[in-house]
Scaffold this active site. Structure first.
Site, mmCIF file in Angstrom:
data_model
loop_
_atom_site.group_PDB
_atom_site.id
_atom_site.type_symbol
_atom_site.label_atom_id
_atom_site.label_comp_id
_atom_site.label_asym_id
_atom_site.label_seq_id
_atom_site.Cartn_x
_atom_site.Cartn_y
_atom_site.Cartn_z
ATOM 1 N N ARG A 278 70.671 50.368 -15.255
ATOM 2 C CA ARG A 278 71.439 49.229 -14.758
ATOM 3 C C ARG A 278 71.583 49.293 -13.242
ATOM 4 N NH1 ARG A 278 76.511 48.671 -13.180
ATOM 5 N NH2 ARG A 278 77.374 50.547 -14.117
ATOM 6 N N HIS B 163 77.841 57.812 -16.685
ATOM 7 C CA HIS B 163 78.586 56.687 -16.160
ATOM 8 C C HIS B 163 78.545 55.452 -17.045
ATOM 9 C CE1 HIS B 163 80.434 54.105 -13.235
ATOM 10 N NE2 HIS B 163 79.362 53.366 -13.047
ATOM 11 N N THR C 257 82.371 55.051 -5.464
ATOM 12 C CA THR C 257 81.524 53.859 -5.527
ATOM 13 C C THR C 257 80.197 53.958 -4.778
ATOM 14 O OG1 THR C 257 81.397 51.489 -5.059
ATOM 15 C CG2 THR C 257 82.712 52.808 -3.554
ATOM 16 N N GLU C 258 79.186 53.299 -5.362
ATOM 17 C CA GLU C 258 77.911 53.085 -4.675
ATOM 18 C C GLU C 258 78.132 52.253 -3.405
ATOM 19 O OE1 GLU C 258 74.586 52.300 -7.279
ATOM 20 O OE2 GLU C 258 74.035 50.567 -6.090
ATOM 21 N N HIS D 73 75.410 58.345 -12.832
ATOM 22 C CA HIS D 73 75.742 57.789 -11.518
ATOM 23 C C HIS D 73 75.582 58.896 -10.476
ATOM 24 C CE1 HIS D 73 77.919 55.888 -8.246
ATOM 25 N NE2 HIS D 73 77.961 54.766 -8.940
ATOM 26 N N ALA E 8 89.960 44.296 -24.608
ATOM 27 C CA ALA E 8 90.557 43.364 -23.644
ATOM 28 C C ALA E 8 90.209 43.765 -22.224
ATOM 29 C CB ALA E 8 92.072 43.303 -23.841
ATOM 30 N N GLY E 9 88.987 44.248 -22.056
ATOM 31 C CA GLY E 9 88.486 44.441 -20.701
ATOM 32 C C GLY E 9 87.921 43.107 -20.225
ATOM 33 N N ARG F 134 69.865 53.843 -9.272
ATOM 34 C CA ARG F 134 70.693 54.999 -9.605
ATOM 35 C C ARG F 134 69.925 56.128 -10.285
ATOM 36 N NH1 ARG F 134 76.232 51.854 -11.549
ATOM 37 N NH2 ARG F 134 76.881 51.340 -9.429
ATOM 38 N N ALA G 120 84.899 41.699 -20.451
ATOM 39 C CA ALA G 120 84.105 40.922 -21.404
ATOM 40 C C ALA G 120 85.025 40.282 -22.435
ATOM 41 C CB ALA G 120 83.062 41.809 -22.084
ATOM 42 N N GLN H 73 73.184 56.070 -18.277
ATOM 43 C CA GLN H 73 73.075 56.143 -16.816
ATOM 44 C C GLN H 73 73.893 57.295 -16.228
ATOM 45 O OE1 GLN H 73 74.709 52.897 -14.001
ATOM 46 N NE2 GLN H 73 72.501 52.887 -13.674
ATOM 47 N N GLU I 28 79.612 46.283 -22.117
ATOM 48 C CA GLU I 28 78.908 47.564 -22.230
ATOM 49 C C GLU I 28 78.606 47.933 -23.679
ATOM 50 O OE1 GLU I 28 80.592 50.683 -19.862
ATOM 51 O OE2 GLU I 28 79.210 52.199 -20.631
ATOM 52 N N PHE J 90 73.818 46.732 -2.004
ATOM 53 C CA PHE J 90 73.964 47.631 -3.139
ATOM 54 C C PHE J 90 72.600 48.149 -3.550
ATOM 55 C CE2 PHE J 90 77.165 48.674 -6.517
ATOM 56 C CZ PHE J 90 78.235 48.795 -5.676
ATOM 57 N N ASP K 104 83.949 52.911 -29.625
ATOM 58 C CA ASP K 104 84.510 52.450 -30.910
ATOM 59 C C ASP K 104 83.742 51.272 -31.492
ATOM 60 O OD1 ASP K 104 86.412 54.295 -30.218
ATOM 61 O OD2 ASP K 104 87.974 52.835 -29.751
ATOM 62 N N LEU L 166 84.497 58.618 -10.527
ATOM 63 C CA LEU L 166 83.505 57.854 -9.770
ATOM 64 C C LEU L 166 83.873 57.648 -8.300
ATOM 65 C CD1 LEU L 166 81.016 55.848 -9.836
ATOM 66 C CD2 LEU L 166 82.673 54.063 -10.366
#
Lengths: 568, 328
Positions: free
Chosen positions: A380, A337, A241-242, A229, A11-12, A273, A14, A227, A369, A114, A208, A239
């Site tokens: 990415r 990351h 942020t970039e 980061h 339930a993120g 990255r 996506a 990746q 992901e 970015f 999972d 993290l």
């Protein structure tokens, strides 16, 4: 038995985007997640979401080219075209749902620069973009009254031959095991970052879904593409942020040099990255470091800008390492990351269907992901992950509803599946105290993976990691679950997650050994060049019936951009 | 250094489950958070300890618990700042929510209350082709409210929820404010009426606990006060809930008394808010007054003006003049 046309695991962003799309059409859809939806790791995306808006004079093909180049030409260009073409409309959809977004002076959506992109096309909400979008998506889930199995943990896919017909899951609060029937199942379970230590990923990111699909016979693609980061905090590896560099922050070494001058003279700190992470690793290895770290310097941005646009990284730097980024540079290093690889899907989330033939698992879809479409290829671009989740979340729902409308439920015995699963779980609970604790085993795996499959890799290092991981599979059989209770047995859940992580770890190492070139995030000192002649292809790994791993290859889809030398 | 952490535990699987405290000794360093400590307990000492946690960086909202009696995010709280002289600290589950197991509480009431405020944007329709226009300062203001991670720390320590489970609570009302303050949402009137009901904005007692414990600076109480201001501006307080009408009058009478006397006359405040002739309500308060008198908490009946009250009155009239000017 619980029964749905479409069941979404995770339930993120996506997962919620998928469930929302299905709910809007009135489909019988439900989401199942091991955490409450707003706890999902999409929260941690800080910097923003990319889209080329034509009314800003941007062009989706420019975005697509930057993405292809960022992927080091491993991304499938048909999928990248879909993502970049639909990005503008989906961004507007998000705004219409209520995402607040920073604005320009006229009240239009504002952008920031970015990494790896020639144009500022990253739309953002301070440095909490993921959280801001995730919570708005959850608002929509509440609006459309989507059924959510909160804090349920899916332990296996219900299969008949090649067809998936739902899942078996544990209701964590009671410990009860249930079967849930679904005509179509969408995996949106996120990444596998906890396979490594340190990692920016939340503790729940245990791969999972990748493991569920893999065990059901679906191939995992390009798993070696992990990746690193460039800016993760010293110690915990959280993290930063970039977006900090997007706003103009510098990377400096102990000599005070902006070392990116040497590695990417044009794009400097905003090179892609993989490039920046390698540069930092070289600096650190050459001794221009402090305790294994280089420095992110935000001071010249000024307090006002930092507090408006980077307030969250200001908060966590202060909380976790005691550094006030308005006053001092903060120690950072490359850290694991993001998993570019994952469950092989087509552009409609199917796993996967070249012209009517299900070559992975029929009735199974994946997005975000956990999936590999592949839009990110070998590396990415920052702010393409949020975009990936909403674009392919939505598309997988459309694909899944289409499949559900043409197919009936799979027939299976609920009791058999539930009892089979109970016996498996009881096996863990019955282990005596002589084995390893879950956390010890995970740490051993994660350290071995970090050592063998770091920013720079070698054949020997990867083989060593693979052997270590395979050895751990034996130890895993005897892993000790101290909590013998039924209710909210997180100890047992961690053991199950560790099993998933071992699948991911093994396929990452095997993929890495297999790919005998350096491309994107996969940098080998023994094969230090990209080899387009032999390796313009994806690596797909499947689990055979006896647990052995089989390899297949698929050509990369090239539509309009031929491979070229990659310079920033 | 060594820390002794005392954890309030509860195991629902037992036949007659009861809460109990368990102590663990953990080696910690200067930067250790409470979460680091609890994870260490769980991973190395006692795998049966249940708590929720995920991101380790104060963004997922999973790990709200009580440390030494107050709600915190475990991942944002350093052990070294909470150790007693003998090197110990105390951990309990978040308050005002039923405990499921150990530090895990049932958040269903939390989500139900969130649901009750219609927590989704209701903009003007049809949707424009491009984005809705919105001023950046409005959006920046909303970033602070959207910073809410739904951890429930405010709900844990809310003093109203302790005695009135019907109260929507600080998190849901802060969320409600986010829509009223969003210039793109056009249902302010409907929303303010909804939040004006029993259990809504007027039932906050302004104790300020939610502001103190919120780990993200959302300051829920201030959002609730902003909702009240908007309700008053929109002349909403005439709904079915008489508490809303009294809440509004309470604020006017409060201002009136203070600007005349320079201090608050609590007896007069109650009587004037309810109305001199509102006998049923006033009689209903007699037991409260007697109880207060019995506990020697009855306010004095006579409240002479403070010395130099003229200055207070001048300030009050200046404020009124400024308000009038602004209203033009």
């Amino acid at each position: 038995m619980y029964s749905h046309d479409v069941l979404v695991l995770g339930a993120g962003l996506a997962g919620m985007r998928a469930a929302l799309e299905a709910a809007k059409t009135g489909a019988n859809v439900a989401m199942l997640s091991k955490v409450y939806p707003v706890r999902s790791h999409s929260n941690a995306a800080q910097g923003g979401i990319n889209a080329a808006l034509t009314d800003r004079g941007d062009d989706w093909t420019d975005h697509a080219y930057d993405t292809v180049k960022g992927s080091d030409f491993l991304g499938d260009q048909d999928a990248i075209e879909v993502m970049c073409r639909e990005a503008g409309q989906e961004l507007i959809n998000l705004e219409h749902m209520g995402v607040i977004f920073n604005r320009d002076e006229e009240g239009h959506l504002g952008t920031r620069a970015f990494g790896g992109q020639r144009k500022a096309r990253t739309f953002f909400v301070a440095d909490i973009t993921g959280q801001a979008i995730l919570h708005v998506m959850f608002e929509q889930i509440l609006k459309y009254n989507v059924r959510v199995y909160d804090e349920w943990y899916a332990t296996t896919l219900i299969m008949d031959g090649n067809r998936c017909g739902g899942v078996v899951a544990m209701e964590m609060r009671t410990g009860d095991i249930h079967a849930i029937q679904a005509k179509a199942t969408i995996l949106a379970t996120g990444g596998s970052g906890r396979v490594f230590e340190p990692s920016t990923n939340a503790l729940i990111c245990s791969g999972d879904g990748m493991s569920l699909a893999y065990r059901a016979g679906a191939p995992l693609m390009d798993m070696e593409m992990v990746q690193y980061h460039p800016t993760t905090l010293k110690g915990s590896g959280v993290l930063l942020t970039e977006g900090a560099r997007g706003e103009g922050a510098y990377l400096i070494n102990t000599k005070g040099e902006r070392f990116m001058e040497k590695y990417a003279p044009n794009m400097m700190e905003l090179a892609s990255r993989d490039v920046v992470s390698r540069a930092e690793t070289i600096e650190i290895n050459e001794g221009n470091d402090i305790d294994g770290c280089v420095l992110l310097d935000c001071r010249h941005l000024g307090t006002a800008k930092i507090m408006e646009r980077l307030s969250y990284i200001h908060e966590i730097s202060l909380d976790l390492v005691g550094v006030d980024i308005t006053k001092d540079p903060v120690p950072i290093r490359p850290g694991v990351h993001y998993q570019m690889g994952g469950i092989k899907t087509d552009i409609d989330g199917r796993c996967w269907d070249p012209n009517g033939a299900w070559k992975g698992v029929e009735g199974l879809f994946a997005a975000g992901e956990t999936a590999c479409v592949s839009v990110h290829g070998g590396n990415r671009l920052g702010a393409n992950s949020l975009l990936d989740t909403v674009i392919f979340g939505r598309r997988s729902a459309i694909g899944a509803m289409d499949y559900a409308s043409q197919n009936s439920h799979l027939n299976f015995s609920e009791n058999d599946w539930v009892n089979g699963e109970k016996a498996k779980l009881q096996g863990f609970l019955d282990n005596d105290a002589s084995g390893d604790l879950v956390a010890k085993l995970r740490m051993d795996m994660a350290v071995a993976m970090d050592k063998g499959l770091g920013v720079y890799r070698t054949e020997d290092g990867m083989q060593e990691a693979l052997q270590a991981v395979q050895g751990m599979r034996e130890r895993f059989k005897k892993v000790v679950v101290q909590d013998k209770g039924k209710s909210f047995n997180t100890n047992l859940i961690f053991a199950l997650e560790l099993g998933c992580m071992l699948d991911c770890a093994e396929t990452i190492a095997i993929g890495g050994i297999e790919r005998k070139e350096s491309r994107g995030a996969h940098s080998r000192t023994d094969y230090d060049k990209r080899d387009d002649e032999n390796w313009m292809k994806h690596i797909l790994l499947r689990q055979g019936d006896g647990g052995e791993v089989t390899k297949e290859y698929m050509p990369i889809v090239v539509t309009q951009w031929q491979p070229e030398e990659r310079k920033y | 250094m060594q820390a002794n952490v005392s954890v309030r535990r509860f195991n629902p699987d037992e036949e007659d489950p009861k809460s109990y405290d368990q102590e663990y000794q953990v080696e910690v360093d200067e930067n250790f958070t409470v979460l680091d400590t609890l994870i260490k307990v769980r991973e190395e000492i006692d795998g049966s300890l249940a708590l929720r946690c995920s991101c380790r960086a104060s963004i997922c909202g999973s790990c709200a618990i009580r440390v030494n009696g107050h709600a915190v995010l475990a991942c944002k709280t350093r052990v070294s700042e909470h150790l007693s002289e003998d090197g110990s600290f105390r951990v309990e589950p978040a308050g005002n929510q039923p405990v499921i197991k150990d530090l895990v509480v049932d958040m269903n009431p939390f989500w139900d209350k969130l649901r009750a405020v219609e927590p989704y944007m209701q903009p003007s329709m049809p949707e424009p082709e491009a984005e809705y226009l919105a001023p950046n300062d409005v959006m920046l203001h909303l970033v602070d409210v959207m910073g809410c991670i739904m951890c429930g720390a405010c709900v844990s320590d809310c003093t109203v929820l302790e005695i009135d489970k019907n109260f929507l609570g600080p998190a849901a009302l802060a969320k409600a404010y986010r829509f009223v303050a969003d210039t793109r949402d056009v249902e302010d009137d409907k929303r303010l009426k909804m939040y004006n009901e029993y259990g809504g904005m007027w039932d906050c007692t302004r104790c300020g606990e939610c502001v103190t414990v919120c780990p993200k600076g959302v300051a829920p109480m201030e959002r609730i006060m902003a909702l009240r201001e908007k309700a008053i501006e929109a002349k909403i307080p005439t709904g079915s809930y008489d508490g809303a009408a009294y809440g509004y009058r309470h604020s006017l009478v409060f201002e009136d008394i203070v600007s005349h006397n320079g201090r608050l006359d609590e007896t007069k405040l109650v009587i004037k808010t309810l109305g001199m002739f509102n006998l049923p309500k006033l009689i209903g308060l007699i037991p409260v007054a007697m109880n207060a008198a019995f506990r020697r908490k009855m306010p004095p009946l006579l409240h002479p003006a403070i010395p130099g009250v003229g200055q207070v009155r001048r300030i009050a009239s200046r404020i009124n003049a400024i308000k009038k000017e602004a209203a033009k």
